[in-house]
Write an enzyme that holds these catalytic residues in place. Structure first.
Site, mmCIF file in Angstrom:
data_model
loop_
_atom_site.group_PDB
_atom_site.id
_atom_site.type_symbol
_atom_site.label_atom_id
_atom_site.label_comp_id
_atom_site.label_asym_id
_atom_site.label_seq_id
_atom_site.Cartn_x
_atom_site.Cartn_y
_atom_site.Cartn_z
ATOM 1 N N ARG A 181 -2.683 -0.269 -8.227
ATOM 2 C CA ARG A 181 -4.018 0.148 -7.795
ATOM 3 C C ARG A 181 -4.042 1.665 -7.954
ATOM 4 N NH1 ARG A 181 -6.444 1.391 -2.276
ATOM 5 N NH2 ARG A 181 -8.601 0.663 -2.378
ATOM 6 N N ASP A 222 0.826 -1.195 0.000
ATOM 7 C CA ASP A 222 0.000 0.000 0.000
ATOM 8 C C ASP A 222 0.867 1.255 0.000
ATOM 9 O OD1 ASP A 222 -2.324 1.413 -0.066
ATOM 10 O OD2 ASP A 222 -3.071 0.729 1.878
#
Length: 307
Positions: A185, A134
Site C-alpha cells: 500500500r 500496517d
C-alpha cells in the site's frame, strides 16, 4: 501539500501529543471522532462495509489500537482480529484486514508480537483473506518489513505491508519489496518524523510518491495508491491511460469518512476503490492523524461542533 499545510500538520501532531490535550479530547471529542470511525463494535463496522460494497466500494477492516503497555492487551487484540476475520468470512463482505504490529506486541516482545500476527494471518489464509501489516512510525519500519518477509517465508503470501513516500529509505525498500513479490500500500506518510529520516519538503515527497506508483505500474505489479489528493489520483489515472494499463491493475484507497462522494464517483467510473474502515474505542491516535492531514478535516469537525 503546500508549505502552510505541512506546518499545520506538524503543529497539530505536536499539540495532539500533549497529554493534557489528549485527555481533554478523549473526554469531549468522541462524538466528533465518529466521523472517521465506523463504530465501537465489529458488528457496526460490518454493517458499514455492507453499505460500501453495495456502492461498489471494497473495504479494509481495522480494529483500532496501538502503543499497548502489556502483552495481555496484545493477546486480546489478537483474539479480536481472529473474530474480525471470521466476521468478514461469515458476512461475505468484500474486505481485507489491516493490523498494526505494535498492537500485537512488537514493541514489548518482538517474537510474541510476530506469533500473534502469524495467528491472524493463518486464520485469514483459511478464508482466502488478505492481511495488510500496517506501517507505523520510523522506529518500526525495518521490523515491520522483516515481519512480512518472515510471514512469506512461512507460506503466508496473503500478507503485505505499507511504504511511506516521505522516508528517505523508501525508494530502496520499494525495489526490494517488488522483487520479493510483497504487495504494498503506497502512502505519503502521516507521522511526525525528523529530517534525518524523512523528507521535509512537500515536493520531494510527491516526487517519491509518483516514483513508487510508476515503478509498480511499469513492472505490472498490482498497485494500491492510498491518497485523497486529487493531483495524485488524476496523475495515476492519466499515467495508466497513457500506457494502456488496465484499471484492474491498480486500486485507489481512501479513508472512511473522508471524500465519500469521491469514492462513489471513482467506483462508478470503473476504478477499483477501497475504503479503510476502522472501528473500536482506541480512536485518539488515529483521529489526530486524520485531522493533521489537512486543515479542511479540522474545519469539518469544528463546523460539526456547532450543528
Amino acid at each position: 501539500m503546500s508549505v502552510g499545510t505541512e506546518i499545520y500538520r506538524k503543529t497539530l501532531l505536536t499539540v495532539a501529543g500533549n497529554k493534557a490535550v489528549e485527555n481533554l479530547s478523549i473526554r469531549y471529542g468522541k462524538k466528533l471522532a465518529g466521523k472517521f470511525i465506523a463504530g465501537n463494535t465489529l458488528e457496526e463496522a460490518l454493517e458499514e462495509i455492507h453499505i460500501l460494497n453495495n456502492k461498489g466500494i471494497m473495504a479494509t477492516l481495522d480494529h483500532l489500537g496501538e502503543g499497548i503497555t502489556r502483552l495481555s492487551e496484545a493477546a486480546l487484540y489478537r483474539d479480536e482480529y481472529v473474530r474480525l476475520v471470521e466476521g468478514i468470512a461469515r458476512e461475505g463482505v468484500d474486505s481485507n484486514v489491516s493490523l498494526k504490529p505494535t498492537q500485537m506486541g512488537l514493541a514489548l516482545d518482538p517474537e510474541e508480537g510476530y506469533q500473534n500476527i502469524r495467528t491472524v494471518a493463518t486464520q485469514a489464509k483459511l478464508h482466502d483473506l488478505f492481511v495488510r501489516i500496517d506501517m507505523e512510525d520510523s522506529p518500526f519500519t525495518q521490523a515491520t518489513l522483516d515481519i512480512v518477509r518472515r510471514l512469506h517465508s512461512e507460506g503466508l503470501h496473503n500478507t503485505g505491508t505499507v511504504l511511506q513516500a516521505y522516508l528517505h529509505r523508501t525508494e530502496e525498500d520499494t525495489r526490494d519489496m517488488i522483487r520479493e513479490g510483497i504487495r504494498l500500500r503506497l502512502v505519503k506518510g502521516a507521522y511526525k518524523e525528523p529530517g534525518s529520516v524523512a523528507y521535509q519538503n512537500t515536493s520531494e515527497v510527491i516526487h517519491q510518491f509518483k516514483t513508487m506508483i510508476r515503478n509498480h505500474l511499469d513492472q505490472g505489479v498490482y498497485t494500491a495508491v492510498a491518497s485523497h489528493d486529487d493531483h495524485i489520483i488524476n496523475w495515476t489515472k492519466q499515467y495508466a491511460k497513457d500506457r494502456g494499463i488496465s484499471p484492474d491493475a491498480f486500486e485507489f484507497q481512501m479513508l472512511y469518512g473522508l471524500r465519500m462522494s469521491e469514492q462513489e464517483r471513482l467506483a462508478k467510473e470503473g476504478y477499483r476503490i477501497r475504503c479503510y474502515v476502522p472501528y473500536g474505542t482506541m480512536w485518539y491516535p488515529y483521529y489526530t492523524r486524520r485531522l493533521a492531514e489537512k486543515p479542511a478535516n479540522l474545519w469539518m469537525v469544528v463546523k460539526n461542533m456547532f450543528r
